[in-house]
Design an enzyme around this catalytic site. Structure first.
Site, PDB file in Angstrom:
ATOM      1  N   ASP A  58       0.826  -1.210   0.000  1.00 61.05           N
ATOM      2  CA  ASP A  58       0.000   0.000   0.000  1.00 61.05           C
ATOM      3  C   ASP A  58       0.857   1.255   0.000  1.00 61.05           C
ATOM      4  O   ASP A  58       0.459   2.290  -0.548  1.00 61.05           O
ATOM      5  CB  ASP A  58      -0.932  -0.008   1.210  1.00 61.05           C
ATOM      6  CG  ASP A  58      -2.211   0.779   0.947  1.00 61.05           C
ATOM      7  OD1 ASP A  58      -2.685   0.767  -0.215  1.00 61.05           O
ATOM      8  OD2 ASP A  58      -2.746   1.387   1.888  1.00 61.05           O
ATOM      9  N   CYS A  62     -11.173   4.369  -5.378  1.00 58.15           N
ATOM     10  CA  CYS A  62     -10.308   3.913  -4.291  1.00 58.15           C
ATOM     11  C   CYS A  62     -10.657   4.643  -2.998  1.00 58.15           C
ATOM     12  O   CYS A  62     -10.813   4.032  -1.936  1.00 58.15           O
ATOM     13  CB  CYS A  62      -8.848   4.144  -4.646  1.00 58.15           C
ATOM     14  SG  CYS A  62      -7.719   3.768  -3.286  1.00 58.15           S
ATOM     15  N   TYR A  74     -12.344   2.716   0.336  1.00 51.82           N
ATOM     16  CA  TYR A  74     -11.729   2.684   1.659  1.00 51.82           C
ATOM     17  C   TYR A  74     -12.590   3.400   2.697  1.00 51.82           C
ATOM     18  O   TYR A  74     -12.637   2.982   3.867  1.00 51.82           O
ATOM     19  CB  TYR A  74     -10.321   3.284   1.605  1.00 51.82           C
ATOM     20  CG  TYR A  74      -9.266   2.262   1.269  1.00 51.82           C
ATOM     21  CD1 TYR A  74      -8.445   1.729   2.251  1.00 51.82           C
ATOM     22  CD2 TYR A  74      -9.111   1.795  -0.040  1.00 51.82           C
ATOM     23  CE1 TYR A  74      -7.488   0.765   1.949  1.00 51.82           C
ATOM     24  CE2 TYR A  74      -8.160   0.841  -0.351  1.00 51.82           C
ATOM     25  CZ  TYR A  74      -7.353   0.330   0.636  1.00 51.82           C
ATOM     26  OH  TYR A  74      -6.419  -0.633   0.333  1.00 51.82           O
ATOM     27  N   TYR A 133      -9.669   5.020   8.593  1.00 52.14           N
ATOM     28  CA  TYR A 133     -10.519   5.055   7.401  1.00 52.14           C
ATOM     29  C   TYR A 133     -12.001   5.292   7.725  1.00 52.14           C
ATOM     30  O   TYR A 133     -12.773   5.631   6.833  1.00 52.14           O
ATOM     31  CB  TYR A 133     -10.341   3.770   6.593  1.00 52.14           C
ATOM     32  CG  TYR A 133      -8.981   3.705   5.941  1.00 52.14           C
ATOM     33  CD1 TYR A 133      -8.637   4.604   4.938  1.00 52.14           C
ATOM     34  CD2 TYR A 133      -8.021   2.780   6.360  1.00 52.14           C
ATOM     35  CE1 TYR A 133      -7.368   4.573   4.352  1.00 52.14           C
ATOM     36  CE2 TYR A 133      -6.770   2.740   5.778  1.00 52.14           C
ATOM     37  CZ  TYR A 133      -6.442   3.646   4.779  1.00 52.14           C
ATOM     38  OH  TYR A 133      -5.191   3.628   4.210  1.00 52.14           O
ATOM     39  N   GLU A 185      -8.756  -2.698  -7.675  1.00 54.68           N
ATOM     40  CA  GLU A 185      -8.864  -2.762  -6.216  1.00 54.68           C
ATOM     41  C   GLU A 185      -9.159  -4.197  -5.768  1.00 54.68           C
ATOM     42  O   GLU A 185      -8.587  -4.693  -4.800  1.00 54.68           O
ATOM     43  CB  GLU A 185      -9.959  -1.816  -5.708  1.00 54.68           C
ATOM     44  CG  GLU A 185      -9.556  -0.364  -5.621  1.00 54.68           C
ATOM     45  CD  GLU A 185      -8.586  -0.096  -4.486  1.00 54.68           C
ATOM     46  OE1 GLU A 185      -8.262  -1.033  -3.729  1.00 54.68           O
ATOM     47  OE2 GLU A 185      -8.148   1.049  -4.346  1.00 54.68           O
TER      48      GLU A 185
END
Length: 601
Positions: free
Chosen positions: A94, A200, A204, A231, A273
């Site tokens: 990541d 994305c 998240y 998040y 993803e």
């Protein structure tokens, strides 16, 4: 109550899932039936206005979101028992991705023409740099040397290459980067970049909220609490919303073709993803995907039909066939059939009677003493009352003669054209085509005509489904008006369900195999089967199902929440699924069932 609509709409009903709902009668739904199930979880749907581009794209590609959420990696992370080494490697990947993300924002800011847009993109880049700082703290906590310990995974490279190519203007349908002459052409690059990064951010933010809702405030030892809180935080949720708003602003003047490009970029980003989540090295017991983890068991998959698999109730279809094909007057009538106008009036009367009596029956059940714990016997006793009601309702239908004179070919064509719930057939086909999977598919339905169901599945290549329903009787391909009554009530369904399981056990001569039963349904008529099955999955249920179930101590748990809890149990001992637990799992779509049962391919 559902009313008959214009006969001219009958064919539209078979073609369009958005067609007005016609009369419903003789099935478990009545006025309490729901409309077609949404294909996305409510938490996805309510977060956007459908009028916005970002909202529309998020809804359209929610299937990829579910594949990410139900990945073994994400489920184990949410449960808190993901192996630390797996998480360390994820963080390393990541970090590579976030650096590319930040660079993409930098390139997009250079292409933006408006100073406010440049500032907005720069602020979004700052939020990514803050995210990297959080990742740095993980690196320090676990002494991880990203450059030497972990190489960049191919799934990560595919994603970062796609992102940077988009931000550099290397997009199909766009001039070469060096040939972007006007500020407006450069602004397109900024819009396309936002189209690639927005999914994305939203994914998240969504996962953070979902995981955060499952965190127990007293659970201080959850190793990934910091990740989840980041998040799910207001700050990250705001950044995700700002990204969507900026995409909306930059795309407002784009042509249809240019918006199509954004849609393709958005979809590609969502797919990447999914690949990224599933590419994380994983070597521990996991609950998902269900069928893969039970490949050595015999799988018995059961499903209701009306409004579980279909968009409209089968009784509505049969009513429309009867009315449309009935004679308009007495002239030239060859068979003893009711006239179309008389049929329509009779159907309306029968429907009104059914609705009123059904609601009275449900209220009578609800007047019984509320159980303080799961009371299966009490529920069975209560549903005997509903069973008697259903049988008397069918008596009235047969006596009225409204089902007389229907042509078998018309019924078959109607079944072939019947609109099914989005994703339903895909799930059934995947189950049947999966190699080394010993699975049997059964449909249990109140439907008056099993041939309608068989035609619906056969036309879509799902011939292996065994249909257990009532049957029309025919003379020279014309219905007599009589019904061979096999499955009329919740009690009948439960008896059929248990009989199928028992007969399978008696006939088995080979080495004994474990059996896992799954039932998918949506109404009170499915309640007993849902509870008897090892796993009962409720698809966007009617309000009466929840009312009656809750009254007798049934718990309705969102599937993902239940899966995470099962994953926690997996750490201590092998998690088991067992019928008559009093717990049913709720989903809002077949896409969610696909993600849980089959996973991503």
């Amino acid at each position: 109550m559902r009313f008959l609509f214009s006969i001219n709409n009958s064919l539209a009903l078979l073609r369009s899932p958005r067609a007005a709902a016609p009369i419903l009668f003789g099935s478990k739904k009545s006025s309490l039936s729901r409309s077609a199930a949404m294909s996305i979880p409510p938490s996805i749907a309510v977060s956007h206005s459908e009028e916005g581009l970002a909202g529309k794209l998020w809804i359209k590609f929610n299937r990829e979101c579910l594949f990410s959420m139900y990945s073994p990696f994400a489920v184990s992370l949410a449960a808190g028992n993901l192996k630390i080494q797996t998480f360390r490697q994820y963080i390393a990947q990541d970090v590579h991705f976030l650096k590319a993300f930040a660079h993409a924002y930098e390139l997009a800011a250079e292409c933006a023409d408006d100073d406010d847009d440049k500032l907005a993109i720069s602020n979004l880049r700052k939020s990514v740099m803050d995210e990297l700082k959080m990742h740095d703290s993980f690196v320090q906590d676990w002494d991880l040397d990203i450059n030497s310990e972990v190489s960049v995974h191919s799934a990560t490279l595919r994603y970062t290459d796609f992102l940077l190519a988009t931000a550099s203007g290397k997009v199909e349908g766009l001039k070469a980067p060096g040939m972007l002459d006007t500020p407006f052409e450069k602004t397109k690059v900024a819009a396309y970049t936002l189209g690639a990064v927005t999914p994305c951010m939203k994914l998240y933010a969504f996962l953070g909220k979902e995981f955060g809702a499952l965190l127990d405030s007293s659970e201080v030892n959850h190793p990934y609490k910091k990740w989840i809180e980041n998040y799910s935080s207001d700050a990250f949720q705001a950044s995700a919303k700002q990204t969507e708003d900026l995409l909306e602003k930059l795309s407002v003047c784009m042509t249809g073709e240019e918006l199509d490009i954004i849609e393709k970029l958005y979809q590609q980003a969502m797919k990447l993803e999914v690949e990224f989540f599933h590419a994380q090295p994983f070597a521990q017991p996991t609950i998902v995907p269900l069928l893969k983890n039970h490949s050595k068991a015999e799988l018995m998959i059961f499903s209701d039909f009306d409004l579980t698999c279909t968009v409209v109730d089968s009784s509505a279809i049969l009513a429309e066939i009867a009315i449309v094909t009935a004679p308009k007057d007495d002239q030239g009538q060859q068979v003893n059939r009711m006239l179309s106008a008389d049929l329509k009036n009779t159907w309306s009367l029968l429907s009104k009677q059914y609705t009123e009596h059904y609601e009275e029956c449900i209220e009578s059940i609800m007047n019984k003493e509320k159980a303080d714990k799961f009371d299966y016997e009490g529920l069975c006793e209560a549903l005997e009352q509903l069973s008697e009601f259903e049988k008397k309702a069918n008596d009235r239908v047969i006596e009225s003669g409204v089902l007389k004179g229907l042509n078998f070919d018309d019924i078959k064509r109607a079944g072939e054209r019947l609109i099914l719930q989005d994703g339903c057939i895909n799930v059934l086909q995947k189950i049947l085509k999966t190699q080394d999977l010993d699975a049997k598919l059964h449909v249990l339905s109140y439907c008056w005509c099993g041939d309608l169901i068989r035609a619906a599945f056969s036309a879509r290549g799902v011939d292996a489904v065994e249909v257990h329903a009532n049957e029309f009787t025919f003379e020279e391909s014309i219905s007599t008006g009589e019904i061979e009554r096999k499955v009329e009530s919740p009690i009948d369904k439960a008896q059929q369900f248990k009989s199928i399981l028992q007969s399978r056990k008696k006939d088995e001569d080979e080495e004994e195999k474990s059996v896992l039963s799954v039932y998918i349904g949506d109404s009170v008529g499915d309640l007993l089967c849902l509870l008897e099955a090892d796993i009962g999955i409720v698809v966007a249920s009617s309000s009466s199902l929840r009312r009656v179930g809750s009254h007798f101590g049934v718990s309705f748990v969102p599937l993902f929440s239940g899966i995470v809890q099962k994953q926690k149990e997996e750490e201590e001992s092998a998690a088991t699924w067992k019928g008559l637990s009093g717990t049913l799992y709720t989903v809002s779509s077949w896409a969610e069932i696909h993600s849980f049962a089959l996973g991503w391919e």
